[in-house]
Enzyme design. Structure first.
Site, short mmCIF file in Angstrom:
data_model
loop_
_atom_site.label_atom_id
_atom_site.label_comp_id
_atom_site.label_asym_id
_atom_site.label_seq_id
_atom_site.Cartn_x
_atom_site.Cartn_y
_atom_site.Cartn_z
N CYS A 1 48.24 21.72 45.69
CA CYS A 1 47.21 20.72 45.41
C CYS A 1 46.33 21.23 44.28
O CYS A 1 45.93 22.40 44.29
CB CYS A 1 46.37 20.49 46.67
SG CYS A 1 45.05 19.27 46.45
N HIS B 1 50.54 12.63 50.42
CA HIS B 1 49.52 13.65 50.14
C HIS B 1 48.30 13.02 49.47
O HIS B 1 47.16 13.26 49.87
CB HIS B 1 50.15 14.74 49.26
CG HIS B 1 49.21 15.82 48.81
ND1 HIS B 1 49.36 17.14 49.18
CD2 HIS B 1 48.14 15.78 47.98
CE1 HIS B 1 48.39 17.86 48.61
NE2 HIS B 1 47.64 17.06 47.86
N GLU B 2 48.55 12.18 48.45
CA GLU B 2 47.45 11.58 47.69
C GLU B 2 46.68 10.54 48.52
O GLU B 2 45.46 10.48 48.47
CB GLU B 2 47.96 10.93 46.40
CG GLU B 2 48.68 11.88 45.44
CD GLU B 2 47.96 13.19 45.19
OE1 GLU B 2 46.71 13.22 45.24
OE2 GLU B 2 48.64 14.21 44.96
N HIS C 1 44.27 12.19 50.74
CA HIS C 1 43.05 12.60 50.04
C HIS C 1 41.98 11.52 50.14
O HIS C 1 40.79 11.80 50.29
CB HIS C 1 43.33 12.80 48.54
CG HIS C 1 43.70 14.21 48.16
ND1 HIS C 1 42.83 15.26 48.29
CD2 HIS C 1 44.82 14.72 47.60
CE1 HIS C 1 43.42 16.36 47.83
NE2 HIS C 1 44.63 16.07 47.42
CO CO Z 1 46.02 17.28 46.57
#
Ligand code: CO
Length: 163
Positions: free
Chosen positions: A88, A130-131, A134
């Site tokens: 990341c 993953h995004e 966030h």
């Molecule tokens: Co990230």
């Protein structure tokens, strides 16, 4: 000028707000996100990683799928589980294996305001997950199963057959 936000800045663990109107500020944010992602050799970036607490994420995994800009993305269905290595931009030098859904269907709005639905699998699906996480303030470091030292990364990927 926006810049990359790194852990432990609180904006990274704060849930972002949905976009209600795609105005010039949103377009400018998308452009900023893309230049920051490119500058840091990233393959995905969330708006809160550049200091904007709004629901926008971008991914560019390879030339084939190209740049995908997602406004207010939601995962609407999932299938299977898979394990792979992640890093990341907000955690330089931190890598580890994370379990994710194998296939997902994502709904989002594009910069023109059109609703889009994308079905993906493989690494693109992983990066999207993953995004999108966030944007709810969830970090991949909470999900790491096995941490991998940067110096061992290449050897680990080769050994496990990851690319
Ligand atoms: Co990230």
């Amino acid at each position: 000028m926006r810049k990359l936000i790194k852990y432990p800045n609180k904006i990274l663990t704060t849930k972002t707000k949905d976009i209600t109107e795609i105005d010039d500020d949103v377009i400018e944010l998308l452009e900023d996100m893309y230049s920051i992602m490119q500058k840091h050799d990233g393959i995905g970036l969330a708006a809160n990683q550049v200091g904007a607490s709004v629901s926008i994420a971008i991914v560019e995994v390879d030339d084939e799928t190209g740049l995908i800009e997602m406004i207010n993305p939601k995962i609407v269905s999932t299938k299977g589980r898979t394990m792979d290595v992640e890093g990341c931009l907000s955690f330089p030098g931190t890598y580890g294996t994370v379990e994710r859904y194998d296939e997902i269907v994502v709904q989002f709005v594009d910069r023109e305001g059109y609703e889009v639905e994308v079905e993906t699998s493989g690494y693109l699906s992983r990066v999207m997950q993953h995004e999108i996480e966030h944007l709810s303030g969830t970090l991949f470091t909470n999900k790491i199963i096995e941490r991998i030292a940067p110096k061992d990364l290449d050897a680990y990927m080769e050994e496990r057959g990851y690319d």
